[in-house]
Design an enzyme around this catalytic site. Structure first.
Site: not given
Lengths: 377, 399, 377, 399
Positions: D126-129, D244, D382-384
């Site tokens: 996967q090329g996301y971030s 996902e 993230s959880n945030e």
């Protein structure tokens, strides 16, 4: 697997919620809190007519519910509205014990319990028993064909309003033995029975009960002599489902009040709900609320199950709901600020209901210990 | 590094302890220890005893009749008072207004008001918060319009602690609505017997009457009651807030509270053993005690710095947050320890009745106190405001 | 009452901090972590020359410090820089035990310890002992005038590099008796002594030590036969001061790294440190850090005090620092996000130091239990 | 309300369990149970066994060769796989790319790529971030410039899980830098053998090589590798993100983890008794188990709704936060239980060596896993970010 309410329970929930939204306003409830009786006879009767007490009994018992999920539905709604009327004490405990152990003659009382005309109280805990259900020092002795009760009962909720007290006493064994405990149906006007009544912090009233050589007919015993303990634990489990569900409902109200307040209260030129630190804390509360909802479902769904699973899920639910309850009551007050510190604001009462539920039939640590004991056996 | 008090400090502690043993009336200490509410008379009686000793104003300069104690001495004094279950000194006149008058008031104001504070002739309360101005204090709306030799004050203050006992109130009022929030605020002294001042009780969630609303309708206040300059009130208010922050950690209260929890948990039985021996309860108590031991040292570190003239900065905010967390945790422990006897509502007892309590000793007020002390993290600069302050200093970011 | 460092300790702190800032960079440290020895002999020698080892010994012992506050100052700095060199094992434990119990002849080793030319290790814990200091199964038996050691020692830090191992063994009593434990000075090349070495997650190396009829001269015993336990607990307390101070220093670095990262990392068009939810979490970390600092001061200040107060403050400090350490390591990683998950980033190592300190001489629960036991006696 | 599974669902569970008992190689299960890293071969071997059974694509429609199981069936399958210590199905091709291709891909793309995913001919990543675009994914900078029949791609992706095993990568790339962030993004399939693609390992803090940087330097990609329309990639990416999120709660992982903690705590001795009997440790375990029991039901509630066609909304975010909290807590319990034997760094063992472990059974990887699983609350939203989503839905406020 199905997590939807049955149509009957959905109707029960809807009608109860509608009634309480319309009639059990903050003002009405605060007047009840300030009353001498600690509950509203009028509302009690109306809710009985609505079938709310009947929903807590099975068809055999003269009701139309009585299962864990019925208790959960009713008490979640009672909790939402911060209801202080004695459904737990008169119906789940008092009525439930008569239904479980009573003779046909004794069970005739249930009709009055269900129609609301007779109130009951369960006089079980004692000054030194804390939350231990087998810690019974009050004695019952046969004397010339009568039963004589002597002892003291602590924080007996709804004792003053009750027509009968269901009193536990020991006929045999040592203070903490499970065997030897019996239950007795004691009319409120029996000589030797005296009450010292007082209001409770979260609404309603209770009394310290003194039993000074209270003499009863032998027919006052509920069930077999000395064998009441398993039924007491079963009803304590039902009470725990009720308390957990009530707390769940109260937490729903606490979070809704807080959401609304965050959206409207302005500080520094914008709604305080736009501050991310408060947003994230609100998000955490909502996450824990869903955990509590699941725990209540688990406990309610296992109330009629075999005792080990029942006790395991009750302990789990009470511990989780107690932890969540503390978080939600403290955080929702904090997120509000000063307004939530005032007696007349809805959340003040709701927070007290949440917290004080932790003091009936075992607090967070008590149930944690129960869970540990059960899961290591 | 030296964690022990100097010989001089220890001698001072002994002196304070001796005074308390001699002069603090035992029935007064018992009331405090029971967590019962105190009447106006009780406070005034204690103030008079302290004043007689010359110890009513620990933080005042000597020229005004104060003790001029340093931070360590004040800490020792407060610590001993807590241990002895002495009532607190009501702070509004002594610790809040007085430093402002001493620094910014006119000679006339100092000469008139300060002695009356010491003698309890005047009882002051604080007019800061408003319904729309809580954490955002500077958005206050109560206005004072100059009309000849008087200001005409209209508006409403709230959360006015012990306002029902007070005959004077010091207020922040808006004297210039055209400028930026902080810039148009003045600091005004108002006689509460003036027509148009009305005090309405606010009953807190535990049933107590501690705080009030104070309403002002066309209240005429002589201009000589202005402290310092017009529109400079925010400066004085901030000065006051730093002075309000003595004993912010509440170490003594927490120590007394924890001792009470332990007493209660030794007498309460659980499964045939004292509750204090239950590992889950013992773990809660131990964590609170460990936290308190550390905070007590943090407090002494800051006090020790202050005694050397270091100005406490963001540390005050840290102590406020941690101090209230610990006190509230101890309140929670107390209500847990009380078991079913946390449930009764001892409203009469709070008001000081003499009927025998319902539950065992130490259980009567624990639940009410638990709820009452939720205020600790809300009033006096909420813990959220303190975290904003810490973040601003340490991260330099805005809220 | 005085919370300022003495001039000497201030100088010690300054020079150590300067050296580590200049020389013990992330790159240098990461190379050490990847080395076969697990420490840098060069840096070890330089720090010895700087007097850092000497600061951990009293003047009598050939150093110029040795008090709780000296240990705290040194280890706080070591913790800041994430130093993995064996100061704890070689000096505080190994050297400290020799200094406390050794004969004049044995104490001659201290000079080499202090100048860095001799490394030591303390072989005490065993595979089944967990954190119990009295749990010693390894035996020492007199045989023809020699002492013969048999047993296994677990996770002996710095064992491979040590010239001598200080081995605890039981001469008398049952496995968990406090009486009967002795210490022996065992040269690394003694026949029968074998090591299985391995790296540690947070840096440095340790070994499982096998003692297969290791024969020693009688003069190898440190102190009186069977009476080593009080000294072991005293040195464990010193080790706890060191570990707590090291963790404090590591937490300072963790929070400084996080502060810097929050100020510079941009997301959604602004520094993430401008988000209030992260600001408040950062504020909470800083509050807890001050608590930890005070706990370390309390422990260090009572290290030379009477044993009850010493043990009480040690237990309090280790419990508090362990709780704070978990919070700080987890939160600072979380506040960073992905970057902190990479091995080469400074915080990754710092977080491991913080966490793994909880596994030496008792974790949070162990010390909580100690505190409870002490405060109820 | 009915908390039990239907007869049909129970029969399905029995079928899955039977398959796993027959076909899951025991040494493979042991590797998973030990928490050791898995090689590419191991994953492919397991994929092949599932593919043979027709169970490799539980969520695919039948027309593409999938099982088309409903949410309850998928849950049962995942649950049983966890209990049996089966390796996870590598999700990048099967659960992430495939749903996008099935919904937005061309017939040609579907016919070409989907069978190759099932057969393991292609291994996707996967090329996301990107380094500057983590939580703020839409700020990505990798750009693709149209040049005749190809896009020329330049930029850098990061946190590319198992990129070292992959021969294809699906990427979000910026095709229009002139419009608002989300509007100019396209979804591109890139053959990693194309010149200019470089994979650089990132070693995580526990020493493992799971993730990578992927660098693109003038990489030429045929235009037929564009999925859907140019500049509509953000829509597809969001669709992918909802897919996902199956098994987001990780209930099975937590159950297996908690069982391992209990095994370890029964064998570790503390003060002469098994650690599991120590009340402080037992309390930690009990709280985790109680939380997990509740979350398991929350998960089933959402699954049960999904099986009836209700779209999970903010509940996914709630499960993500609570699920990762519980998993991380269990990882923490495991490292505590291991005592001193948490300290060794079992790098060789992580890589799959056969040397005997240093500590007792179950201690070797606990500390490394504790650190590795800090990623759970960071990666994949993230959880945030999840709390922002919850607050946005429930409070309607901006961040």
């Amino acid at each position: 697997m199905n997590f939807d309410l049955t149509d009957e329970r959905q109707m029960l929930q809807d009608s109860l919620r509608r009634f309480l939204t319309d009639r059990y306003t903050t003002q009405v409830r605060n007047d009840i809190l300030n009353s001498d009786t600690g509950y509203s006879a009028e509302i009690w009767t109306q809710l009985a007519e609505l079938g709310i007490i009947g929903a807590l009994f099975t068809e055999d018992q003269g009701g139309y519910g009585g299962a864990g999920f019925d208790i959960a539905v009713v008490f979640e709604e009672l909790g939402r509205a911060g209801v202080v009327e004695p459904f737990l004490d008169s119906a789940v405990l008092g009525g439930g014990l008569i239904a479980a152990l009573g003779t046909e003659a004794q069970k005739t009382l249930l009709e009055q319990v269900i129609d609301g005309s007779l109130l009951l109280a369960f006089a079980h805990g004692e000054p030194a028993s804390r939350y231990d259900l087998s810690h019974v020092q009050t004695t019952a002795k046969m004397q010339d064909g009568s039963i004589v009760l002597s002892g003291r009962k602590a924080v007996v909720v709804n004792a003053e309003a009750a027509g009968f007290l269901i009193v536990s006493a020991r006929e045999d064994g040592a203070v903490m033995d499970q065997d030897g405990i019996s239950l007795f149906l004691v009319p409120a006007d029996t000589p030797g029975l005296s009450l010292r009544g007082y209001p409770l912090l979260a609404g309603g009233r209770a009394a310290e009960v003194e039993l000074d050589n209270v003499s009863l007919r032998a027919s006052s015993r509920l069930g077999v002599a000395g064998q009441a303990y398993p039924v007491i634990t079963e009803r304590a489990a039902a009470a725990s489902v009720a308390l957990a569900a009530e707390t769940l409902g109260a937490m729903e109200t606490a979070t809704v009040l807080t959401r609304d307040y965050l959206q409207t209260r302005q500080q520094f030129g914008r709604p305080i709900g736009s501050f991310q630190a408060l947003q994230h804390r609100m998000a955490d509360l909502l996450i824990e609320l869903e955990q509590a909802r699941s725990a209540v479902i688990n406990a309610a769904g296992h109330l009629e199950g075999e005792p080990y699973q029942r006790e395991l899920h009750i302990a789990a639910a009470r511990n989780l709901v107690a932890r969540t309850g503390r978080l939600v009551s403290e955080e929702t007050i904090q997120l509000h600020g000063g307004i939530a510190m005032t007696q007349e604001y809805e959340l003040a009462h709701i927070a007290k209901r949440i917290t004080m539920a932790d003091h009936r039939f075992g607090d967070a640590d008590y149930h944690l210990e129960q869970f540990i004991d059960l899961s290591t056996t | 590094m030296d964690l022990s008090f100097s010989a001089k400090e220890q001698a001072f502690r002994a002196e304070v302890r001796g005074f308390l043993a001699d002069k603090l009336p035992p029935e007064l200490a018992q009331t405090v220890r029971d967590g019962r509410g105190l009447s106006k008379d009780t406070y005034e009686r204690w103030h008079a005893l302290l004043n007689e000793q010359g110890w009513l104003a620990p933080n005042w300069p000597k020229e005004f009749g104060g003790c001029e104690w340093n931070a360590v001495q004040r800490h020792i004094f407060e610590d001993e008072c807590c241990r002895a279950h002495a009532p607190r000194i009501v702070p509004f006149g002594l610790s809040m207004l007085a430093p402002v008058l001493q620094k910014f008031g006119s000679k006339q104001q100092q000469d008139h008001y300060l002695p009356r504070i010491l003698s309890s002739q005047d009882w002051w309360c604080q007019g800061y918060s408003e319904p729309g101005a809580g954490s955002d204090l500077a958005s206050l709306k109560t206005k004072a319009v100059r009309d000849g030799d008087t200001y005409v004050v209209n508006g409403q203050k709230t959360w006015t602690t012990l306002g029902q006992y007070a005959n004077w109130i010091f207020c922040l009022v808006r004297t210039d609505p055209t400028v930026k929030q902080q810039a148009g605020i003045s600091f005004l002294l108002i006689d509460m017997d003036t027509p148009g001042v009305e005090v309405r009780p606010i009953i807190l969630l535990d049933g107590t009457h501690e705080v009030n609303e104070v309403w002002f309708t066309d209240v005429r206040v002589p201009v000589e009651n202005l402290v310092g300059e017009e529109n400079k009130g925010w400066t004085y208010a901030k000065y006051l807030l730093t002075h309000e922050r003595t004993n912010i950690a509440g170490v003594g209260f927490s120590q007394a509270g924890l001792a009470a929890v332990k007493r209660l948990a030794r007498s309460q039985m659980h499964r045939g053993r004292p509750l204090i021996e239950n590992p889950h309860f013992a773990a809660r108590v131990a964590r609170a005690e460990i936290d308190l031991m550390a905070m007590s040292t943090t407090n002494l570190r800051i006090i020790s710095g202050a005694a050397k003239g270091q100005a406490p900065g963001v540390e005050s905010s840290m102590l406020k947050v941690k101090g209230t967390q610990i006190r509230q945790e101890i309140n929670d422990l107390a209500r847990r320890a009380a078991g079913v006897y946390a449930m009764p509502f001892a409203s009469e007892a709070v008001e000081g009745s003499n009927e025998s309590p319902i539950g065992p000793e130490g259980t009567t007020h624990v639940a009410a106190q638990y709820f009452n002390n939720r205020k600790l993290s809300i009033f006096g600069g909420s813990n959220e405001i303190q975290r904003n302050i810490i973040a601003k200093v340490k991260l330099g970011g805005g809220a």
